[in-house]
Design an enzyme around this catalytic site. Structure first.
Site, mmCIF file in Angstrom:
data_model
loop_
_atom_site.group_PDB
_atom_site.id
_atom_site.type_symbol
_atom_site.label_atom_id
_atom_site.label_comp_id
_atom_site.label_asym_id
_atom_site.label_seq_id
_atom_site.Cartn_x
_atom_site.Cartn_y
_atom_site.Cartn_z
ATOM 1 N N ASP A 65 0.532 -1.415 0.267
ATOM 2 C CA ASP A 65 0.183 0.096 -0.216
ATOM 3 C C ASP A 65 0.720 1.376 -0.061
ATOM 4 O O ASP A 65 2.071 1.174 0.502
ATOM 5 C CB ASP A 65 -0.890 -0.016 1.421
ATOM 6 C CG ASP A 65 -1.608 0.423 1.086
ATOM 7 O OD1 ASP A 65 -1.895 1.399 0.217
ATOM 8 O OD2 ASP A 65 -3.134 1.066 1.542
ATOM 9 N N ASN B 228 -9.903 -3.406 -5.914
ATOM 10 C CA ASN B 228 -9.688 -2.298 -7.325
ATOM 11 C C ASN B 228 -10.471 -1.998 -8.621
ATOM 12 O O ASN B 228 -10.399 -0.731 -9.155
ATOM 13 C CB ASN B 228 -8.060 -2.520 -6.980
ATOM 14 C CG ASN B 228 -6.885 -2.539 -6.215
ATOM 15 O OD1 ASN B 228 -6.266 -3.535 -6.097
ATOM 16 N ND2 ASN B 228 -7.736 -1.552 -5.060
HETATM 17 C C1 FPP Z 1 -2.537 -0.079 -3.357
HETATM 18 O O1 FPP Z 1 -1.691 1.830 -3.660
HETATM 19 C C2 FPP Z 1 -1.801 -0.334 -4.531
HETATM 20 C C3 FPP Z 1 -2.346 -1.285 -5.668
HETATM 21 C C4 FPP Z 1 -3.554 -1.057 -5.149
HETATM 22 C C5 FPP Z 1 -1.610 -1.838 -6.164
HETATM 23 C C6 FPP Z 1 -0.977 -2.698 -5.652
HETATM 24 C C7 FPP Z 1 0.335 -3.012 -7.384
HETATM 25 C C8 FPP Z 1 1.427 -2.837 -7.545
HETATM 26 C C9 FPP Z 1 2.257 -2.594 -6.893
HETATM 27 C C10 FPP Z 1 1.305 -3.208 -9.002
HETATM 28 C C11 FPP Z 1 0.807 -4.942 -10.113
HETATM 29 C C12 FPP Z 1 2.218 -4.870 -11.329
HETATM 30 C C13 FPP Z 1 2.148 -5.694 -11.477
HETATM 31 C C14 FPP Z 1 3.010 -6.163 -12.642
HETATM 32 C C15 FPP Z 1 2.335 -7.547 -10.321
HETATM 33 P P1 FPP Z 1 -2.628 2.675 -3.677
HETATM 34 O O2 FPP Z 1 -3.055 2.640 -4.586
HETATM 35 O O3 FPP Z 1 -4.583 2.210 -2.757
HETATM 36 O O4 FPP Z 1 -1.689 3.670 -2.563
HETATM 37 P P2 FPP Z 1 -2.593 5.036 -1.898
HETATM 38 O O5 FPP Z 1 -3.489 4.175 -0.190
HETATM 39 O O6 FPP Z 1 -1.444 5.489 -1.790
HETATM 40 O O7 FPP Z 1 -4.165 5.496 -2.128
#
Ligand code: FPP
Length: 233
Positions: free
Chosen positions: A21, A69
């Site tokens: 996250d 998501n």
């Molecule tokens: C949470 O951060 C993360 C995700 C929703 C996605 C995680 C995915 C990846 C690291 C890449 C996946 C890709 C591959 C090729 C495996 P957030 O967007 O919720 O962050 P925030 O809480 O700061 O908004």
């Protein structure tokens, strides 16, 4: 403790789950679009999974795309799916070259055909991987996984913990010893709900793209000292 910070004896978690996250906030802090945060997040995966494997961990499950998501704004969903389309192969190549096996958990039918093909290719190409396992959770929901496993167990006419576990995506993987969540929140967000029953939980404010090996090693050292009782005295 070894010179690289990892524990050299005692309890190494066999299976770690990671909730990656903080990508969005990492990008916002740099006045970049959220997609740049996800790209930075992908870059961090190989480094951290390799460090875990080098420390003796057998299996890492990554929460890469939750069922929830898919309800983010269309532009962000498209950029995440595109990242999977373009980066999944290069990202997994290095781990596969080291002998790791890559598997997937979740309802993969959500993804467009070309992405399903990429996932299938990766899963079949390295089906003989002998060593550690990277389990990538894509369009994954812990509750849905439990319901699906219960339904499959019921179909077989035998609902027990064992028959349910046989129908989880994690069937055959080691017990989930440890969950790491970066980004400051202290919750599981529908990740490996059944498997987390006796997992040791580690939370850090560090945003996923900034989560480095030394913090992982500190967590592994702390895991080594935690007393796990599994409900007993
Ligand atoms: C949470 O951060 C993360 C995700 C929703 C996605 C995680 C995915 C990846 C690291 C890449 C996946 C890709 C591959 C090729 C495996 P957030 O967007 O919720 O962050 P925030 O809480 O700061 O908004």
């Amino acid at each position: 403790m070894r010179s690289d910070g990892a524990t050299d004896s005692g309890n190494i978690p066999k299976h770690i789950g990671i909730i990656m996250d903080g990508n969005g906030r990492w990008a916002s802090k740099r006045l970049l679009p959220r997609s740049a945060g996800h790209r930075a997040g992908v870059k961090n995966i190989t480094k951290i999974v390799s460090a875990a494997f080098d420390s003796g961990v057998d299996c890492v499950t990554l929460y890469a795309f939750s069922t929830e998501n898919a309800f983010r704004p269309e532009q962000e969903v498209n950029s995440l799916v595109d990242l999977i389309r373009k980066q999944l192969k290069p990202m997994t190549r290095e781990l596969i070259e080291k002998g790791a096996r890559v598997i997937f958990s979740g309802d993969l039918s959500y993804f467009p055909n070309d992405v399903c093909e990429i996932i299938k290719e990766i899963a079949t190409e390295n089906a003989d991987g002998w060593g550690q396992i990277v389990n990538i959770a894509l369009n994954y929901s812990g509750r849905t996984e439990i319901v699906r496993a219960a339904a499959l167990a019921a179909e077989s006419g035998n609902v027990t913990a064992e028959s349910l576990e046989r129908n989880l995506y994690t069937n055959g993987l080691p017990e989930l010893d440890m969950i790491i969540r970066t980004g400051g929140e202290k919750r599981l967000s529908n990740f490996l709900l059944y498997q987390a029953a006796y997992s040791e939980l580690f939370f850090t404010d560090t945003l996923w793209p900034d989560f480095g090996k030394s913090e992982l090693f500190d967590m592994l050292a702390e895991f080594n000292h935690r007393q796990r009782k599994f409900g007993k005295v």
